[in-house]
Each structure stands twice: as structure tokens, then as C-alpha cells.
Scaffold this active site. Structure first.
Site, PDB file in Angstrom:
ATOM      1  N   ASP A   1      -5.189 -12.450   3.601  1.00 10.85           N
ATOM      2  CA  ASP A   1      -6.390 -12.135   4.286  1.00 10.85           C
ATOM      3  C   ASP A   1      -7.712 -12.090   3.158  1.00 10.85           C
ATOM      4  O   ASP A   1      -8.690 -11.498   3.392  1.00 10.85           O
ATOM      5  CB  ASP A   1      -6.112 -10.598   4.293  1.00 10.85           C
TER       6      ASP A   1
ATOM      7  N   ASP B   1      -3.456 -10.451  -2.280  1.00 12.01           N
ATOM      8  CA  ASP B   1      -3.800  -9.901  -0.907  1.00 12.01           C
ATOM      9  C   ASP B   1      -5.531  -9.276  -1.250  1.00 12.01           C
ATOM     10  O   ASP B   1      -5.608  -8.860  -2.282  1.00 12.01           O
ATOM     11  CB  ASP B   1      -2.991  -8.445  -0.520  1.00 12.01           C
TER      12      ASP B   1
ATOM     13  N   HIS C   1       0.815  -1.259   0.099  1.00  9.98           N
ATOM     14  CA  HIS C   1       0.023  -0.052  -0.102  1.00  9.98           C
ATOM     15  C   HIS C   1       0.767   1.269  -0.044  1.00  9.98           C
ATOM     16  O   HIS C   1       0.455   2.300  -0.284  1.00  9.98           O
ATOM     17  CB  HIS C   1      -1.063   0.183   1.256  1.00  9.98           C
TER      18      HIS C   1
ATOM     19  N   HIS D   1      -6.851  -6.712  -0.236  1.00 10.07           N
ATOM     20  CA  HIS D   1      -6.777  -5.231  -0.456  1.00 10.07           C
ATOM     21  C   HIS D   1      -5.921  -4.986  -1.827  1.00 10.07           C
ATOM     22  O   HIS D   1      -5.079  -5.687  -2.089  1.00 10.07           O
ATOM     23  CB  HIS D   1      -6.158  -4.582   0.418  1.00 10.07           C
TER      24      HIS D   1
HETATM   25 ZN   LIG Z   1      -4.297  -6.759   2.829  1.00  5.91          ZN
END
Ligand SMILES: [Zn+2]
Length: 366
Positions: free
Chosen positions: A264, A176, A139, A178
Site C-alpha cells: 500500500d 507497509d 496492527h 501504515h
Molecule cells: Zn497498510
């Protein structure tokens, strides 16, 4: 050929303070643990040891990425800000990314661990490798840390290898849950890196990771987002791999595949709403290994990102490591049976619609 493994105890000493998952404690929010704490990572490493698989891995010693190496991606003022806060008493890289004293050096070791594994693969010492590091990286953007990430470990390692090792085309496949916004931003204008991210549509960061984000200038077509509706299980993920990820890799023909690896997207993660099982992660690993064997001499690097179920991350991680090494241990996934009873794990029509929308974007990859 060998599978490399990077771990360092200091990764576990990166301090994310006393939070309550992702909320700062207050007089109405009881303090607890920040979601990104060492436990799921430590248990992953511990299960590797208990299973016996750790003995079969080739240890790769991480090093500290230099500030110049980090500055291939991040701005000098951002690096200075994190360094200064870390030398004092810690701080926050953004609203969600707290860190303690010394986390600057640990983040250097996290990026440097990913670089060391990259070098070991390119130097032919190992065929593939997993970096079990923190803080995570996907991120982080050039001038800001986001979503628990300080420095873009994968972006920095890819830039390092392209600058010093003569590495050409690289494909990243971020599984992931996200969106891998930082890796996307790092190479948005470049066709030398194909960035692919599968993620839960609209989860994090806000307004990030949609189909229209396709790269810019020379890089147009070389960023591929696969936003998936909440509730996807192995059926949807494997279909996305078969119909989008693998065709994209075959069109692009990378010299190396790098996975920002988050667990996740599992069925029991507190910060995602997907249903992938350890077996799903195993099969995605197998598909990427087959693509890597076919396209780039098996060169496959994974660097750890998210995954917040202390109970389940170790089993997802073990399945990936079993596949990377080709060695099956005696450990069984305790969640396999209960999770198999949950409905809608096969590919659902609305999930297929989302996958087809992403598959339409493959033609611009050349
Ligand atoms: Zn994540």
C-alpha cells in the site's frame, strides 16, 4: 536454494462483509467492498501462476496456530472474544476490523502459515519464503484487533521460533505504508527483536509511529520508526533503506530478517499517499536479500499485510517474488511508464530531512 510460498484458499474466504472501503454502509454511504477484501491477494497469486513463477516456488503447507501459540502474544480474553464472535455470526475486532463466521480459524491459519514458513527456513528446507495470507496482522495488539488485523502473524511466528527453535535475534522491516504498531508493541521491551517500520507519517493508527517511540527498558533503542512525509517515491524509500534500514541491520546482526509486507506504499493505492513502484519494491527486496546474505545466511521471511490496489498489488508482488527466486519472468509492469512521468520521485530535500532524523537514532542499536 528454494523460495517457499504459502497460500491457502481459505485465506480468501475470510469475510470482511459489505462495506464502502473503510466506512460501514448506511443510508448515505452506498455499500460496496471493504478495502481488505480478497481480490488484490487473489490476483497476486493468479499473476504468479500466469507468469509461470508459481511453478518455481516450493509450496509450504500452512497449519492452524494453536490457541497456546497465539497466546504467546495475545491475551486469553481477546482470543476468546474473537473465537466466540466467529462461531456465532462474526463481529468486529475494533471499529475497522469486521469479520465473518469462521474467521477465527482462518486467522489461526494465517498465523500458522507464517509459522510454517518460518520453520521451513530455519529447518533449511528453503532459503526465503513469502506468505500470501489474510487476515493481515501487523496492527493487532495483545488485547485488540486493529486496522483489518486479527492476530499478529509475524509477532506470533517470531515468538514461536524464539521459544521452540532456539532462534536468537530477529529484525523485522515493515514496509507497509501504515505503522506496524502491533509488531512494535509485541517486542517493545525486548532487545531480542529489532522492530523497524517505514510508514507514511501520521497515517494510521492515529498518533502512532513517531521517532520518539524507541522501545522501553532493555528494549530501548530496539524499536526504530522511520516516519516519511506523504508523496515519497522510490528515491526516498531507497535512501531510507541505504541510510537507516541497512545500517541498523548491520549494527544489530540478526539471525533472521522478517518483513511484514504491505504493497500500500505503491503509487496507486487507495489507502496510502506514497509513490513506490514495483521496481522500488524489487530494489528494496534486493537490498534486504543482500543484508540477509551478509548477516544471516540469506534467511528472509515475508508475510503479507496491506495493499489495496487490485490492479497493482500483483505487479509489486511479482517483482518481489522474482527477486526472491532470482528468476525474471516475461511480465512487464504496466504502470512503469505512466508512473515514470510523475514528478518528485527522486529524493526530495524534506524527505531527506525526515530520513536523517531517523538515522540519528542508530547509535543505540548494539
Ligand atoms: Zn497498510
Amino acid at each position: 536454494m528454494a523460495t517457499g510460498f504459502v497460500f491457502h484458499e481459505l485465506y480468501m474466504w475470510h469475510n470482511t462483509w459489505n462495506w464502502a472501503q473503510v466506512f460501514p454502509p448506511s443510508l448515505t454511504v452506498q455499500p460496496g467492498e471493504h478495502a481488505e477484501n480478497p481480490e488484490s491477494k487473489r490476483r497476486f497469486r493468479n499473476l504468479l501462476e500466469v507468469s509461470g513463477l508459481l511453478d518455481q516456488l516450493t509450496p509450504i503447507k500452512p497449519r492452524y496456530a494453536t490457541e497456546d501459540e497465539i497466546a504467546r502474544f495475545h491475551t486469553r480474553p481477546y482470543i476468546e472474544r474473537i473465537k466466540k464472535l466467529s462461531a456465532e455470526n462474526g463481529g468486529d475486532a475494533s471499529a475497522l476490523t469486521p469479520f465473518g463466521r469462521g474467521s477465527f480459524e482462518i486467522a489461526q491459519l494465517s498465523a500458522g502459515g507464517t509459522m510454517a514458513a518460518m520453520d521451513a527456513i530455519l529447518d533449511g528446507k528453503v532459503k526465503n519464503a513469502y506468505v500470501l495470507c489474510r487476515p493481515p496482522g501487523h496492527h493487532a495488539e495483545a488485547d485488540i484487533g486493529l486496522g483489518f488485523c486479527l492476530f499478529g502473524n509475524v509477532a506470533i511466528a517470531v515468538m514461536h521460533a524464539q521459544a521452540t527453535k532456539g532462534l536468537g535475534r530477529v529484525a523485522t522491516v515493515d514496509w507497509d505504508v501504515h505503522h506496524g504498531n502491533g509488531t512494535q508493541a509485541a517486542f517493545y521491551k525486548s532487545r531480542d527483536v529489532l522492530t523497524i517500520s517505514l510508514h507514511q507519517d501520521g497515517l494510521y493508527p492515529p498518533n502512532s509511529g513517531n521517532l520518539a517511540e524507541r522501545g522501553d527498558g532493555a528494549g530501548f533503542g530496539y524499536n526504530l520508526n522511520i516516519p516519511l512525509p506523504p508523496g515519497c517515491g522510490n528515491g526516498a524509500y531507497l535512501a531510507a533503506f541505504e541510510h537507516v534500514v541497512l545500517p541498523a541491520l548491520r549494527r544489530y546482526k540478526p539471525e533472521m530478517i522478517v518483513v511484514p509486507s504491505g504493497f500500500d506504499a505503491s503509487g496507486v493505492d487507495p489507502l496510502g499517499r506514497m509513490m513506490v513502484s514495483a521496481e522500488g519494491y524489487r530494489q528494496m527486496t534486493r537490498m534486504l536479500m543482500q543484508a540477509a546474505d551478509e548477516l544471516c545466511g540469506g534467511r528472509l521471511l515475508m508475510s503479507h499485510e496491506g495493499g489495496y490496489s487490485q490492479m497493482y498489488v500483483p505487479y509489486c508482488g511479482l517483482a518481489v517474488m522474482e527477486e526472491l527466486t532470482g528468476i525474471r519472468t516475461h511480465i512487464n509492469d504496466p504502470w512503469a511508464e505512466p508512473m515514470a512521468t510523475w514528478g518528485q520521485q527522486d529524493l526530495q530535500p524534506h524527505q531527506w530531512t525526515a530520513i536523517q532524523a531517523a538515522a540519528k537514532l542508530l547509535d543505540d542499536i548494539k
